[in-house]
Write a protein that holds these residues in place. Structure first.
Motif, PDB file in Angstrom:
ATOM      1  N   MET A 171       3.056 -14.347  -1.633  1.00 57.07           N
ATOM      2  CA  MET A 171       2.179 -14.548  -2.799  1.00 57.07           C
ATOM      3  C   MET A 171       1.832 -13.059  -3.765  1.00 57.07           C
ATOM      4  SD  MET A 171      -2.161 -15.618  -2.837  1.00 57.07           S
ATOM      5  CE  MET A 171      -2.051 -15.256  -0.997  1.00 57.07           C
ATOM      6  N   TYR A 172       2.045 -12.035  -2.938  1.00 54.66           N
ATOM      7  CA  TYR A 172       1.863 -10.927  -3.438  1.00 54.66           C
ATOM      8  C   TYR A 172       3.207 -10.062  -3.869  1.00 54.66           C
ATOM      9  CZ  TYR A 172      -3.185 -11.413  -3.268  1.00 54.66           C
ATOM     10  OH  TYR A 172      -4.164 -11.936  -3.336  1.00 54.66           O
ATOM     11  N   ASN A 173       4.291 -10.739  -3.819  1.00 55.38           N
ATOM     12  CA  ASN A 173       5.638 -10.049  -4.238  1.00 55.38           C
ATOM     13  C   ASN A 173       5.834  -9.928  -5.509  1.00 55.38           C
ATOM     14  OD1 ASN A 173       6.055 -10.619  -1.359  1.00 55.38           O
ATOM     15  ND2 ASN A 173       8.243 -11.483  -1.644  1.00 55.38           N
TER      16      ASN A 173
ATOM     17  N   HIS B 187       5.912  -5.145  -2.941  1.00 52.08           N
ATOM     18  CA  HIS B 187       4.604  -5.837  -2.573  1.00 52.08           C
ATOM     19  C   HIS B 187       3.606  -4.950  -3.379  1.00 52.08           C
ATOM     20  CE1 HIS B 187       1.170  -7.078  -0.219  1.00 52.08           C
ATOM     21  NE2 HIS B 187       1.961  -8.041   0.317  1.00 52.08           N
ATOM     22  N   HIS B 188       2.826  -6.018  -3.861  1.00 49.02           N
ATOM     23  CA  HIS B 188       1.661  -5.546  -4.704  1.00 49.02           C
ATOM     24  C   HIS B 188       0.728  -4.384  -4.262  1.00 49.02           C
ATOM     25  CE1 HIS B 188      -0.973  -5.786  -8.013  1.00 49.02           C
ATOM     26  NE2 HIS B 188      -1.977  -6.529  -7.508  1.00 49.02           N
ATOM     27  N   ILE B 189       0.910  -4.265  -2.695  1.00 53.03           N
ATOM     28  CA  ILE B 189      -0.025  -3.272  -2.096  1.00 53.03           C
ATOM     29  C   ILE B 189       0.373  -1.948  -2.635  1.00 53.03           C
ATOM     30  CG2 ILE B 189       1.073  -2.797  -0.115  1.00 53.03           C
ATOM     31  CD1 ILE B 189      -1.499  -2.835   1.405  1.00 53.03           C
ATOM     32  N   ILE B 190       1.673  -1.841  -3.167  1.00 55.57           N
ATOM     33  CA  ILE B 190       2.188  -0.448  -3.539  1.00 55.57           C
ATOM     34  C   ILE B 190       2.479  -0.261  -4.995  1.00 55.57           C
ATOM     35  CG2 ILE B 190       3.143   0.177  -1.283  1.00 55.57           C
ATOM     36  CD1 ILE B 190       6.011  -0.319  -2.868  1.00 55.57           C
ATOM     37  N   SER B 191       2.442  -1.676  -5.720  1.00 54.04           N
ATOM     38  CA  SER B 191       2.693  -1.546  -7.300  1.00 54.04           C
ATOM     39  C   SER B 191       2.150  -2.534  -8.045  1.00 54.04           C
ATOM     40  CB  SER B 191       4.331  -2.028  -7.318  1.00 54.04           C
ATOM     41  OG  SER B 191       4.783  -1.836  -8.504  1.00 54.04           O
ATOM     42  N   ASP B 192       2.171  -2.495  -9.109  1.00 50.43           N
ATOM     43  CA  ASP B 192       1.473  -3.638 -10.010  1.00 50.43           C
ATOM     44  C   ASP B 192       2.792  -3.884 -11.237  1.00 50.43           C
ATOM     45  OD1 ASP B 192       1.291  -1.444 -11.887  1.00 50.43           O
ATOM     46  OD2 ASP B 192      -0.822  -1.262 -11.550  1.00 50.43           O
ATOM     47  N   ALA B 193       2.331  -4.724 -12.262  1.00 48.64           N
ATOM     48  CA  ALA B 193       3.577  -4.910 -13.366  1.00 48.64           C
ATOM     49  C   ALA B 193       3.839  -3.740 -14.066  1.00 48.64           C
ATOM     50  CB  ALA B 193       3.184  -5.890 -14.234  1.00 48.64           C
TER      51      ALA B 193
ATOM     52  N   ILE C  87       7.529   1.056 -15.275  1.00 46.30           N
ATOM     53  CA  ILE C  87       8.049   2.508 -15.263  1.00 46.30           C
ATOM     54  C   ILE C  87       9.284   2.657 -14.362  1.00 46.30           C
ATOM     55  CG2 ILE C  87       7.112   4.690 -14.372  1.00 46.30           C
ATOM     56  CD1 ILE C  87       4.374   3.887 -15.583  1.00 46.30           C
ATOM     57  N   LEU C  88       8.882   1.960 -13.018  1.00 46.16           N
ATOM     58  CA  LEU C  88      10.146   2.054 -12.045  1.00 46.16           C
ATOM     59  C   LEU C  88      11.652   1.639 -12.543  1.00 46.16           C
ATOM     60  CD1 LEU C  88      10.624   2.671  -9.030  1.00 46.16           C
ATOM     61  CD2 LEU C  88      10.380   0.141  -8.530  1.00 46.16           C
TER      62      LEU C  88
END
Length: 190
Positions: free
Chosen positions: A49-51, A160-166, A171-172
């Motif tokens: 779900m948070y991929n 995983h969303h725990i380390i990132s967002d859109a 930026i990445l």
């Protein structure tokens, strides 16, 4: 007029506290948002779900060595891409791995019959993007390259969303492109 030192001179608002690195010789706490995601993970551990996948079709010559070197430079520069979230002493914590060698997972689809290749590749790419993370043991950053032909590849980057967002993902991807461009031309990291 005199202003107290705790106020910004231009605005009169309270000054922001100085940002300082958190000492790395102790367990790093999770942010409130990370705690929420970690608890959701514990409720449904096999959920994608948070991929946050980014899938890019690449046409033309590809320097896989430069791509892998670019990924390694990004993980060297950004600790969060090397962070796991184990449960220690009754609470989740951030554990940052030292910079190491990230291996780009390569999947050669050229052995598949040409008539089925595209469909089978889509299934494999979807499975990769939907593969759940183990927050306590896995890196929260994965990269895979699917080779469909000599100059036809699909690159899949999953966080995983725990380390990132859109916003961070954009930026990445931009940073990855700049590094790849530099490395393919023999230049150092910009």
């Amino acid at each position: 007029s005199l202003r107290p030192q705790s106020l910004e001179p231009e605005t009169g608002r309270p000054a922001a506290p100085e940002l300082r690195p958190f000492p790395r010789d102790q367990k790093l706490p999770l942010s409130f948002a990370q705690e929420r995601l970690w608890l959701t993970y514990k409720l449904v551990p096999d959920s994608p779900m948070y991929n946050l996948p980014a899938v890019v079709r690449l046409s033309g010559p590809l320097d896989t060595g430069a791509l892998e070197r670019s990924l390694n430079e990004i993980t060297r520069r950004h600790e969060v891409l090397r962070t796991k979230f184990p449960f220690v002493d009754g609470r989740p914590v951030q554990e940052i791995a030292p910079a190491g060698e990230l291996r780009l997972e390569a999947v050669d689809c050229t052995a598949w019959p040409e008539a089925e290749r595209e469909a089978r590749a889509r299934e494999a790419i979807s499975a990769e993007a939907q593969r759940a993370f183990d927050l306590e043991h896995d890196s929260m950053f994965r990269a895979a390259l699917f080779r469909l032909g000599p100059q036809d590849h699909v690159f899949v980057l999953t966080l995983h969303h725990i380390i990132s967002d859109a916003w961070s993902m954009n930026i990445l991807i931009g940073e990855l492109g700049a590094l790849y461009e530099a490395f393919t031309h023999g230049r150092p990291s910009p």
